[in-house]
Design a protein around this motif. Structure first.
Motif, PDB file in Angstrom:
ATOM      1  N   LYS A   1       0.940  -1.087   0.124  1.00 45.91           N
ATOM      2  CA  LYS A   1      -0.081  -0.016   0.035  1.00 45.91           C
ATOM      3  C   LYS A   1       0.832   1.195   0.011  1.00 45.91           C
ATOM      4  O   LYS A   1       1.879   1.169   0.425  1.00 45.91           O
ATOM      5  N   GLN A   2       0.399   2.212  -0.615  1.00 39.48           N
ATOM      6  CA  GLN A   2       1.042   3.514  -0.605  1.00 39.48           C
ATOM      7  C   GLN A   2       1.263   4.211   0.872  1.00 39.48           C
ATOM      8  O   GLN A   2       0.211   4.430   1.466  1.00 39.48           O
ATOM      9  N   PRO A   3       2.360   4.349   1.106  1.00 39.15           N
ATOM     10  CA  PRO A   3       2.439   4.925   2.642  1.00 39.15           C
ATOM     11  C   PRO A   3       2.004   6.662   2.591  1.00 39.15           C
ATOM     12  O   PRO A   3       2.214   7.118   1.571  1.00 39.15           O
ATOM     13  N   ALA A   4       1.273   6.529   3.668  1.00 40.92           N
ATOM     14  CA  ALA A   4       0.336   8.147   3.920  1.00 40.92           C
ATOM     15  C   ALA A   4       1.328   9.147   3.924  1.00 40.92           C
ATOM     16  O   ALA A   4       0.864  10.441   3.729  1.00 40.92           O
ATOM     17  N   GLU A   5       2.561   8.852   4.505  1.00 38.48           N
ATOM     18  CA  GLU A   5       3.416  10.155   4.705  1.00 38.48           C
ATOM     19  C   GLU A   5       4.153  10.617   3.414  1.00 38.48           C
ATOM     20  O   GLU A   5       4.663  11.869   3.495  1.00 38.48           O
ATOM     21  N   HIS A   6       3.803  10.017   2.074  1.00 34.54           N
ATOM     22  CA  HIS A   6       4.291  10.667   1.294  1.00 34.54           C
ATOM     23  C   HIS A   6       3.160  10.921   0.018  1.00 34.54           C
ATOM     24  O   HIS A   6       2.642  10.077  -0.313  1.00 34.54           O
ATOM     25  N   LYS A   7       3.195  12.211  -0.150  1.00 36.97           N
ATOM     26  CA  LYS A   7       1.949  12.916  -1.192  1.00 36.97           C
ATOM     27  C   LYS A   7       2.159  11.920  -2.715  1.00 36.97           C
ATOM     28  O   LYS A   7       3.362  11.933  -3.103  1.00 36.97           O
ATOM     29  N   THR A   8       0.958  11.975  -3.215  1.00 35.42           N
ATOM     30  CA  THR A   8       1.231  11.440  -4.447  1.00 35.42           C
ATOM     31  C   THR A   8       0.623  12.560  -5.507  1.00 35.42           C
ATOM     32  O   THR A   8       0.279  13.771  -5.265  1.00 35.42           O
ATOM     33  N   VAL A   9       0.787  12.159  -6.795  1.00 32.88           N
ATOM     34  CA  VAL A   9       0.652  12.999  -7.922  1.00 32.88           C
ATOM     35  C   VAL A   9      -0.869  13.280  -7.831  1.00 32.88           C
ATOM     36  O   VAL A   9      -1.392  14.447  -8.057  1.00 32.88           O
ATOM     37  N   SER A  10      -1.534  12.186  -7.585  1.00 31.23           N
ATOM     38  CA  SER A  10      -3.243  12.246  -7.611  1.00 31.23           C
ATOM     39  C   SER A  10      -3.620  13.293  -6.442  1.00 31.23           C
ATOM     40  O   SER A  10      -4.325  14.111  -6.626  1.00 31.23           O
ATOM     41  N   TYR A  11      -2.758  13.378  -5.298  1.00 27.14           N
ATOM     42  CA  TYR A  11      -3.225  14.072  -4.414  1.00 27.14           C
ATOM     43  C   TYR A  11      -3.084  15.588  -4.801  1.00 27.14           C
ATOM     44  O   TYR A  11      -3.916  16.445  -4.679  1.00 27.14           O
ATOM     45  N   PHE A  12      -1.892  15.948  -5.445  1.00 26.23           N
ATOM     46  CA  PHE A  12      -1.457  17.314  -5.889  1.00 26.23           C
ATOM     47  C   PHE A  12      -2.717  17.594  -7.198  1.00 26.23           C
ATOM     48  O   PHE A  12      -3.127  18.741  -7.184  1.00 26.23           O
ATOM     49  N   VAL A  13      -2.932  16.853  -7.717  1.00 25.87           N
ATOM     50  CA  VAL A  13      -3.985  17.159  -8.934  1.00 25.87           C
ATOM     51  C   VAL A  13      -5.336  17.515  -8.180  1.00 25.87           C
ATOM     52  O   VAL A  13      -6.052  18.526  -8.647  1.00 25.87           O
ATOM     53  N   GLU A  14      -5.817  16.805  -7.238  1.00 28.16           N
ATOM     54  CA  GLU A  14      -7.121  17.091  -6.544  1.00 28.16           C
ATOM     55  C   GLU A  14      -6.682  18.490  -5.751  1.00 28.16           C
ATOM     56  O   GLU A  14      -7.758  19.257  -5.721  1.00 28.16           O
ATOM     57  N   GLU A  15      -5.831  18.585  -5.207  1.00 26.64           N
ATOM     58  CA  GLU A  15      -5.513  19.987  -4.626  1.00 26.64           C
ATOM     59  C   GLU A  15      -5.503  21.023  -5.422  1.00 26.64           C
ATOM     60  O   GLU A  15      -5.896  22.187  -5.038  1.00 26.64           O
ATOM     61  N   GLY A  16      -4.757  20.968  -6.600  1.00 32.98           N
ATOM     62  CA  GLY A  16      -4.863  22.057  -7.528  1.00 32.98           C
ATOM     63  C   GLY A  16      -5.845  22.609  -7.921  1.00 32.98           C
ATOM     64  O   GLY A  16      -6.381  23.844  -8.392  1.00 32.98           O
ATOM     65  N   LYS A  17      -7.058  21.715  -8.035  1.00 43.25           N
ATOM     66  CA  LYS A  17      -8.580  22.151  -8.674  1.00 43.25           C
ATOM     67  C   LYS A  17      -9.076  23.393  -7.720  1.00 43.25           C
ATOM     68  O   LYS A  17      -9.971  24.096  -8.460  1.00 43.25           O
ATOM     69  N   SER A  18      -8.794  23.313  -6.450  1.00 45.49           N
ATOM     70  CA  SER A  18      -9.261  24.620  -5.502  1.00 45.49           C
ATOM     71  C   SER A  18      -8.235  25.552  -5.566  1.00 45.49           C
ATOM     72  O   SER A  18      -8.682  26.566  -4.783  1.00 45.49           O
ATOM     73  N   LEU A  19      -7.148  25.580  -6.152  1.00 47.06           N
ATOM     74  CA  LEU A  19      -6.073  26.693  -6.124  1.00 47.06           C
ATOM     75  C   LEU A  19      -6.387  27.616  -7.334  1.00 47.06           C
ATOM     76  O   LEU A  19      -6.832  27.311  -8.407  1.00 47.06           O
ATOM     77  N   ARG A  20      -5.947  28.987  -7.252  1.00 47.71           N
ATOM     78  CA  ARG A  20      -6.135  29.934  -8.250  1.00 47.71           C
ATOM     79  C   ARG A  20      -4.858  29.484  -9.246  1.00 47.71           C
ATOM     80  O   ARG A  20      -3.960  29.099  -9.077  1.00 47.71           O
ATOM     81  N   ALA A  21      -5.679  29.946 -10.539  1.00 41.19           N
ATOM     82  CA  ALA A  21      -4.807  29.630 -11.615  1.00 41.19           C
ATOM     83  C   ALA A  21      -3.390  30.344 -11.519  1.00 41.19           C
ATOM     84  O   ALA A  21      -3.187  31.660 -11.109  1.00 41.19           O
ATOM     85  N   LEU A  22      -2.515  29.823 -12.007  1.00 39.10           N
ATOM     86  CA  LEU A  22      -1.070  30.442 -12.058  1.00 39.10           C
ATOM     87  C   LEU A  22      -0.961  31.290 -13.303  1.00 39.10           C
ATOM     88  O   LEU A  22      -1.644  31.565 -14.418  1.00 39.10           O
TER      89      LEU A  22
END
Length: 582
Positions: A171-192
């Motif tokens: 299983k993916q260890p929780a202490e390391h963020k994944t690309v999918s995590y960043f993609v989901e987070e980026g949806k709520s952030l302001r465009a660059l």
């Protein structure tokens, strides 16, 4: 004499020097196949998970927003060297979108060979000064060990997700963020803010830092500009555009698109540019496999009806040895293969052609330092054994060992290349840069001849390597690196390493060793100890599969340079007398 592409090739279009690779690949402004009409550029060959071209545009956008927040980076602040991201992973469908997200931030991506040991990865991380490392779960322990050696904190190590089938239940260890995590987070952030580039910046700014042994010595960081990649993508697309037009079905007004195999390492310049950039640019779908497994390879060809196979000679040899297995799969929709990274002999090509008479068997030649393809076989001009014709926008010269220009056909000499795809040089290595890049020409270190085909086209044949590199399954092995490592073994007083032929890998390293006074009398145990010394610290393709042989002295010139050619010639003669069985 300067050799040019054939007269029948089209001229390469304008090569923009004021746009980053991400904009070139994710916009319809520079000749790219329209995004909305492209096949899915990245599809997992194991899970069938797939991203459309428009999906990729969004993922790169979201990912870049989240990475900007994570690292505190701004697209138009700082230099690219402040934003170096390393990737150490098997192939994934997120690797290239991650690269484009880094480019969106005006950063540099440095891909590392997934076969690297912790020591080898440490060298690349330290040399590139990477600020973050993306890896995958199967390689995490190696990544952590290397990161610790360079002081890269655990919170700067992230994961690219790989199919469950290769995780074996891990299983993916929780202490390391994944690309999918960043993609989901980026949806709520302001465009660059958009990247602001001046004219010529794409030709000056580094996009990829790929590690190569160059013409000699230890691995060096090859500085590949945005324009280098863009140039080679346009050269490849232009060279084959007339042939692709012939494949358009009657009544279909859209350009032909293909389904291609994305199996070769995405860290290798061949996989990175030819497959991961040129193919999506032309609207093709690439079927991504994490690594070579014969049954997975054949199943993907059958299930996805792959038409174009990008391969290397060892895989082709493997196919020829497993004809019964291949006959169990439907390969009828394969149109042809393209092979590179190491020469494919005419006899092997002819054997494959006999087995699959309808396949187009094509070969290409290039280097990391030329940002991949210099010449390749045109589908209408196949000449088995050759590496094809020069691509549009590329010029070549053949020069003898004493520096004289060679103007005749079938006369060997070093191949020199001039092209907009020739890279900027080596990172922090002015000496190697000056030796390799001179007066606008890249010295390949490869011996070549120009021959006329039956169709009167000029083809490039790579005869031999002047440089000392060993090619194991298309991967580079520098003898100097192994020699330096072997000299650290207490039983080794002096040594050298050469390439010896291998049916499966093409070539493998063989060590010639002068024993030290501390070496014991049990030669077999000493050989085993030396071999283990390499296996414990080097990637598998660098292991001494050719064996270890003890000799009295290493042949050297008066200046102390190792004369490996004497040992290569001796080895060839022994193999000839043994009928190639030695």
């Amino acid at each position: 004499m300067v050799f040019h592409p054939p007269s029948w090739t089209r001229k390469v279009p304008h090569i923009p020097d004021d746009v980053p690779i991400c904009d070139f690949m994710l916009q319809d402004l520079h000749g790219r196949h329209p995004l909305g009409y492209s096949r899915d550029p990245f599809t997992c060959g194991l899970t069938k998970k797939s991203y459309s071209a428009l999906d990729v545009v969004d993922r790169v956008d979201y990912l870049s927003r989240a990475l900007a927040k994570e690292f505190g980076w701004h697209p138009n602040q700082g230099t690219e060297w402040d934003k170096v991201v390393a990737v150490f992973s098997v192939n994934t469908i997120d690797t290239v979108p991650l690269a484009w997200a880094v480019h969106r931030l005006n950063g540099v991506l440095t891909p590392a060979n997934a076969a690297y040991s912790a020591d080898e990865l440490t060298h690349q991380l330290r040399d590139s000064k990477a600020k973050a490392l993306f890896t995958c779960l199967p390689l995490l322990s190696t990544a952590l060990a290397a990161a610790a050696k360079v002081g890269l904190p655990k919170e700067r190590i992230y994961l690219l997700e790989v199919p469950e089938i290769i995780l074996g239940g891990a299983k993916q260890p929780a202490e390391h963020k994944t690309v999918s995590y960043f993609v989901e987070e980026g949806k709520s952030l302001r465009a660059l803010e958009k990247v602001k580039w001046s004219s010529g910046q794409g030709a000056r700014q580094v996009a990829f830092l790929c590690y190569s042994s160059g013409t000699s010595g230890l691995p060096k960081g090859v500085m590949i500009s945005h324009r280098n990649v863009i140039a080679n993508v346009l050269q490849i697309a232009t060279y084959e555009s007339d042939w692709r037009e012939k494949l358009i079905e009657p009544g279909n007004q859209s350009a032909y698109t293909d389904v291609v195999l994305n199996l070769l390492p995405q860290s290798h310049i061949y996989g990175l540019v030819v497959i991961c950039h040129a193919a999506p640019f032309r609207g093709d779908q690439t079927i991504v496999l994490p690594k070579f497994d014969m049954k997975q390879f054949l199943s993907a060809i059958q299930d996805f009806r792959i038409a174009s196979l990008f391969l290397v000679p060892p895989i082709i040899i493997n196919m020829l040895r497993n004809k019964e297995l291949l006959n169990k799969y439907d390969l009828s929709h394969v149109r042809g293969i393209f092979t590179g990274a190491a020469p494919l002999g005419a006899e092997t090509a002819a054997e494959l052609q006999k087995q699959y008479p309808k396949w187009l068997i094509r070969q290409g030649y290039g280097l990391t330092e030329t940002c991949t393809v210099v010449c390749s076989t045109h589908p209408d001009h196949i000449f088995l054994g050759s590496s094809g014709c020069l691509l549009p926008g590329i010029e070549a010269r053949i020069v003898s060992a004493d520096g004289k220009e060679i103007t005749e056909y079938d006369t060997p000499g070093e191949l020199l290349i001039r092209s907009p795809s020739v890279v900027l040089g080596y990172l922090n290595n002015e000496k190697a840069t000056k030796e390799t890049f001179q007066d606008g020409w890249m010295h390949t270190g490869d011996e070549a001849v120009i021959r006329r085909s039956p169709q009167k086209a000029e083809h490039v044949f790579i005869v031999d390597r002047i440089k000392e590199l060993i090619k194991v399954k298309g991967l580079q092995v520098a003898p100097a690196e192994l020699e330096a490592h072997l000299l650290a073994h207490p039983a080794v007083a002096d040594c050298t390493v050469i390439a010896v032929p291998d049916d499966s890998a093409g070539e493998v390293p063989k060590a010639f060793v002068v024993k030290s006074s501390s070496a014991g009398n049990d030669d077999a145990a000493t050989v085993a100890s030396i071999a283990k010394h390499v296996q414990d610290h080097k990637a598998r393709h660098k292991w001494l599969k050719g064996g270890v042989e003890f000799i009295d002295a290493i042949p050297k010139s008066p200046s102390g340079k190792i004369l490996r050619r004497f040992l290569r010639d001796r080895e060839k003669e022994l193999r000839r007398k043994a009928g190639g069985k030695l």
